[in-house]
Scaffold this active site. Sequence first.
Site, PDB file in Angstrom:
ATOM      1  N   THR A  14       0.836  -1.210   0.000  1.00 42.23           N
ATOM      2  CA  THR A  14       0.000   0.000   0.000  1.00 42.23           C
ATOM      3  C   THR A  14       0.869   1.259   0.000  1.00 42.23           C
ATOM      4  O   THR A  14       0.635   2.181  -0.770  1.00 42.23           O
ATOM      5  CB  THR A  14      -0.877   0.013   1.274  1.00 42.23           C
ATOM      6  OG1 THR A  14      -1.343  -1.315   1.481  1.00 42.23           O
ATOM      7  CG2 THR A  14      -2.031   0.965   1.162  1.00 42.23           C
ATOM      8  N   VAL A  15       1.890   1.277   0.860  1.00 45.26           N
ATOM      9  CA  VAL A  15       2.700   2.493   0.989  1.00 45.26           C
ATOM     10  C   VAL A  15       3.617   2.654  -0.226  1.00 45.26           C
ATOM     11  O   VAL A  15       3.681   3.732  -0.832  1.00 45.26           O
ATOM     12  CB  VAL A  15       3.528   2.472   2.298  1.00 45.26           C
ATOM     13  CG1 VAL A  15       4.407   3.710   2.389  1.00 45.26           C
ATOM     14  CG2 VAL A  15       2.611   2.372   3.514  1.00 45.26           C
ATOM     15  N   LYS A 107       9.565   1.315  11.610  1.00 45.61           N
ATOM     16  CA  LYS A 107       9.837   1.652  13.026  1.00 45.61           C
ATOM     17  C   LYS A 107      10.476   0.485  13.767  1.00 45.61           C
ATOM     18  O   LYS A 107      11.331   0.677  14.629  1.00 45.61           O
ATOM     19  CB  LYS A 107       8.544   2.058  13.737  1.00 45.61           C
ATOM     20  CG  LYS A 107       7.529   0.927  13.843  1.00 45.61           C
ATOM     21  CD  LYS A 107       6.139   1.318  13.591  1.00 45.61           C
ATOM     22  CE  LYS A 107       5.408   0.134  13.010  1.00 45.61           C
ATOM     23  NZ  LYS A 107       4.081   0.411  12.535  1.00 45.61           N
ATOM     24  N   GLU A 131      11.056   9.596   8.948  1.00 44.81           N
ATOM     25  CA  GLU A 131       9.912  10.382   9.426  1.00 44.81           C
ATOM     26  C   GLU A 131       8.625   9.550   9.498  1.00 44.81           C
ATOM     27  O   GLU A 131       7.840   9.673  10.438  1.00 44.81           O
ATOM     28  CB  GLU A 131       9.704  11.589   8.494  1.00 44.81           C
ATOM     29  CG  GLU A 131       8.611  12.531   8.914  1.00 44.81           C
ATOM     30  CD  GLU A 131       8.900  13.213  10.243  1.00 44.81           C
ATOM     31  OE1 GLU A 131       9.793  14.052  10.296  1.00 44.81           O
ATOM     32  OE2 GLU A 131       8.222  12.888  11.240  1.00 44.81           O
ATOM     33  N   ILE A 138       2.614  13.030  10.308  1.00 48.03           N
ATOM     34  CA  ILE A 138       2.936  14.109  11.261  1.00 48.03           C
ATOM     35  C   ILE A 138       4.458  14.318  11.283  1.00 48.03           C
ATOM     36  O   ILE A 138       5.201  13.383  11.578  1.00 48.03           O
ATOM     37  CB  ILE A 138       2.473  13.735  12.692  1.00 48.03           C
ATOM     38  CG1 ILE A 138       0.982  13.394  12.712  1.00 48.03           C
ATOM     39  CG2 ILE A 138       2.786  14.851  13.671  1.00 48.03           C
ATOM     40  CD1 ILE A 138       0.496  12.865  14.063  1.00 48.03           C
ATOM     41  N   GLU A 192      -1.521  -3.720  12.354  1.00 48.45           N
ATOM     42  CA  GLU A 192      -0.368  -4.482  11.882  1.00 48.45           C
ATOM     43  C   GLU A 192      -0.836  -5.882  11.494  1.00 48.45           C
ATOM     44  O   GLU A 192      -1.920  -6.321  11.895  1.00 48.45           O
ATOM     45  CB  GLU A 192       0.672  -4.605  12.998  1.00 48.45           C
ATOM     46  CG  GLU A 192       1.220  -3.285  13.481  1.00 48.45           C
ATOM     47  CD  GLU A 192       1.967  -2.517  12.418  1.00 48.45           C
ATOM     48  OE1 GLU A 192       2.833  -3.083  11.748  1.00 48.45           O
ATOM     49  OE2 GLU A 192       1.668  -1.321  12.244  1.00 48.45           O
ATOM     50  N   ASP A 203       3.857  -1.590  19.272  1.00 48.37           N
ATOM     51  CA  ASP A 203       4.020  -0.619  18.175  1.00 48.37           C
ATOM     52  C   ASP A 203       4.279   0.778  18.752  1.00 48.37           C
ATOM     53  O   ASP A 203       5.186   1.493  18.331  1.00 48.37           O
ATOM     54  CB  ASP A 203       2.736  -0.642  17.325  1.00 48.37           C
ATOM     55  CG  ASP A 203       2.743   0.377  16.207  1.00 48.37           C
ATOM     56  OD1 ASP A 203       3.378   0.114  15.186  1.00 48.37           O
ATOM     57  OD2 ASP A 203       2.115   1.444  16.371  1.00 48.37           O
ATOM     58  N   LYS A 207       7.799   3.280  18.601  1.00 52.61           N
ATOM     59  CA  LYS A 207       7.752   4.690  18.177  1.00 52.61           C
ATOM     60  C   LYS A 207       8.245   5.591  19.308  1.00 52.61           C
ATOM     61  O   LYS A 207       8.972   6.563  19.084  1.00 52.61           O
ATOM     62  CB  LYS A 207       6.326   5.052  17.759  1.00 52.61           C
ATOM     63  CG  LYS A 207       5.878   4.308  16.489  1.00 52.61           C
ATOM     64  CD  LYS A 207       4.386   4.450  16.262  1.00 52.61           C
ATOM     65  CE  LYS A 207       3.917   3.723  15.013  1.00 52.61           C
ATOM     66  NZ  LYS A 207       2.450   3.613  14.919  1.00 52.61           N
TER      67      LYS A 207
END
Length: 439
Positions: A14-15, A107, A131, A138, A192, A203, A207
């Site tokens: 997807t990304v 991450k 990022e 964000i 996830e 998760d 982060k």
Amino acid sequence: MVAPLKVGIAGLGTVGAEVVRLIEAQARILSERSGRAVRVVAVTARSKAKKRNLDLRGIAWAKDALALANDPGIDCLVELMGGSGDPALSAIEAALKSGKSVVTANKALIAKHGLRLAKSAERHGGALNFEAAVGAAIPVIKTLREGLAGTDINRVYGILNGTCNYILTRMEQEGLSFAECLKDAQRLGYAEANPSFDVDGHDTAQKLAILASLAFGTKVAQNAVYVEGISSIAPEDLRAAEELGFRVKLLGVAVRTPKGIEQRVHPTMVPKSSSIAQVMGVTNAVTIDGEGIPPITLVGPGAGGAATASAVVADIADVARGIRAKPFGRPVERLRATSKAPMERHEGGYYIRLMARDLAGTAATIATRLAEQKISIESIVQRHPDGVDAAGTKGKASPVPVILITYATSEDAVYRALQAVQRDKVISGRPQVIRIEKN
Ligand code: HSE
């Protein structure tokens, strides 16, 4: 004319697919903003045959991620495969070693291997930008690393997992069960592959470890984070929170204390009036308390293809501009070791829900045990369960929920008091305890 930045993308989920589309759609603006064109020249993914609705004409297909990383025709490897080990790790290592820049949304990998990779980026001159690994769209990494470079940070905390916030919001607003909400989060693509990673807080912990490193100059260390998930949160806690002026959020909190940096992830009661309490659904938010300035809260989409791609492409633009920031804001050798803060020494207010015997003297016993530990009660509420009168059915005292809010105290004291109450046999079951975080 400056040559275009040649990008290789590993991972077309997807990304990855969204990143390819965004670079194409934003070609002109990216080139204006970076002073240089950005071109995807090669890609790789597990299956070449998979239907992707993506125009890959003119883009080379590399055999695998490592081959892409070693391709002398690319300047920047974009790793979007996920996973904290190989093949992502070897590909990133190879790219950095050859002086290339790396952009990743991973991450898990940054939380586990970030220091080693950052050292390699520093040594070989490439950028290592991540990022998208925290809060997706964000720009929180940039805010801590660059925007607040001259400010001491006292606390950074936030809602860092969209799945958990989505679940808690729907449970609160629609009275749905945890399981129903989780299923919807999975259907919408927020969770996830293994959702226990979201709901058990890991998760968020990954982060938070990254944010803590940037905020406090500590070595990124997931094992220094205390972690508790949301699966114990019951609808009655959400109702009680609402009535008492709070909301329940899964927060990641990293805070400077006299005993060191405390990093913790747990369900948290936050005042309904706070900025963080207004954040609903899959949205993420991070509040940064900087010395001498009022808190800064950044709010935005923390998951999903478009939001993650937005941050990835911004990182690529930084590479195109020639920015080579230290990945953790300062040289790796200057980062300090950190250890897990002992939660028994944590100080704060507490929400406590007990199932108490509905007989004369119960409230007095509870209050006495708390007083023995020097815990001061801010409010106490006793309810009757639906359809049961004060005397209980069949003349026996049925347990009734008793909800307490304490003033600031130590966690140690809370558990000592609750053990004493359990020994007094005035409550049944395990007490529910939720920490309160004041803004
Ligand atoms: N599963 C994550 C979340 C995705 O729910 O926030 C973004 O890291």
